[in-house]
Design a protein around this motif. Structure first.
Motif, PDB file in Angstrom:
ATOM      1  N   ASN A  15       0.748  -1.107   0.002  1.00 19.94           N
ATOM      2  CA  ASN A  15       0.211   0.051  -0.161  1.00 19.94           C
ATOM      3  C   ASN A  15       0.838   1.318  -0.108  1.00 19.94           C
ATOM      4  N   GLY A  16       1.918   1.152  -0.345  1.00 22.76           N
ATOM      5  CA  GLY A  16       2.854   2.343  -0.217  1.00 22.76           C
ATOM      6  C   GLY A  16       3.256   3.026  -1.260  1.00 22.76           C
ATOM      7  N   ALA A  17       2.733   2.652  -2.558  1.00 18.36           N
ATOM      8  CA  ALA A  17       3.119   3.370  -3.712  1.00 18.36           C
ATOM      9  C   ALA A  17       2.386   4.613  -3.636  1.00 18.36           C
ATOM     10  N   ASP A  18       1.381   5.056  -3.306  1.00 19.50           N
ATOM     11  CA  ASP A  18       0.719   6.354  -3.257  1.00 19.50           C
ATOM     12  C   ASP A  18       1.259   7.417  -2.401  1.00 19.50           C
ATOM     13  N   PHE A  19       2.417   6.904  -1.405  1.00 26.25           N
ATOM     14  CA  PHE A  19       2.628   7.615  -0.586  1.00 26.25           C
ATOM     15  C   PHE A  19       4.384   8.147  -1.095  1.00 26.25           C
ATOM     16  N   VAL A  20       4.864   7.650  -2.284  1.00 22.29           N
ATOM     17  CA  VAL A  20       6.166   7.846  -2.415  1.00 22.29           C
ATOM     18  C   VAL A  20       6.424   9.140  -2.846  1.00 22.29           C
ATOM     19  N   PRO A  21       5.588  10.073  -3.463  1.00 23.17           N
ATOM     20  CA  PRO A  21       5.874  11.327  -3.858  1.00 23.17           C
ATOM     21  C   PRO A  21       6.315  12.443  -2.500  1.00 23.17           C
TER      22      PRO A  21
END
Length: 132
Positions: free
Chosen positions: A58-64
């Motif tokens: 679930n981490g992809a959305d928080f990368v930027p």
């Protein structure tokens, strides 16, 4: 009524006698005591064993946002240090040239070049060789 020193039916009121409340982990689908689950804002509950994998998925959305909050660690320490010296030099020069386009920065950066040459012990030898 007492039985073996306990009140009959007291287990329903005594938290030590009750079985812990359980729920399912959304990751492994196992029934787990609620106190061993982390409940996230979306309502999903995950057991301790699955938490790392759940967070990775679930981490992809928080990368930027994470990169924005940790710019030096990403750009300066992690990405840049992994490049070869030629790539590093190209990037530094591109940044320098971009900054030099700003009229306010231009004069300052040109003075830096002169100051560098004054302080570098090899500069006068370089000038001598060019003049010979």
């Amino acid at each position: 009524m007492l039985e073996n020193g306990m009140i009959i039916g007291a287990e329903s009121r005594d938290p030590q006698c009750r079985e812990p409340q359980k729920d399912y982990c959304v990751q492994c689908k196992q029934m787990v005591p609620v106190h061993e689950l982390t409940e996230f804002a979306n309502g999903e509950r995950v057991c301790r064993d699955c938490e790392t994998e759940y967070l990775k998925l679930n981490g992809a959305d928080f990368v930027p946002e994470y990169i924005q909050q940790n710019e030096w660690e990403f750009y300066g320490e992690w990405w840049f240090s992994d490049l070869g010296w030629k790539e590093q030099l190209e990037i530094i020069k591109a940044g320098y040239l971009a900054a030099n386009l700003d009229p306010v920065q231009h004069d300052y950066l040109e003075r830096l070049k002169v100051d560098f040459c004054k302080e570098d012990d090899r500069f006068l030898q370089f000038v001598k060789e060019k003049l010979l």
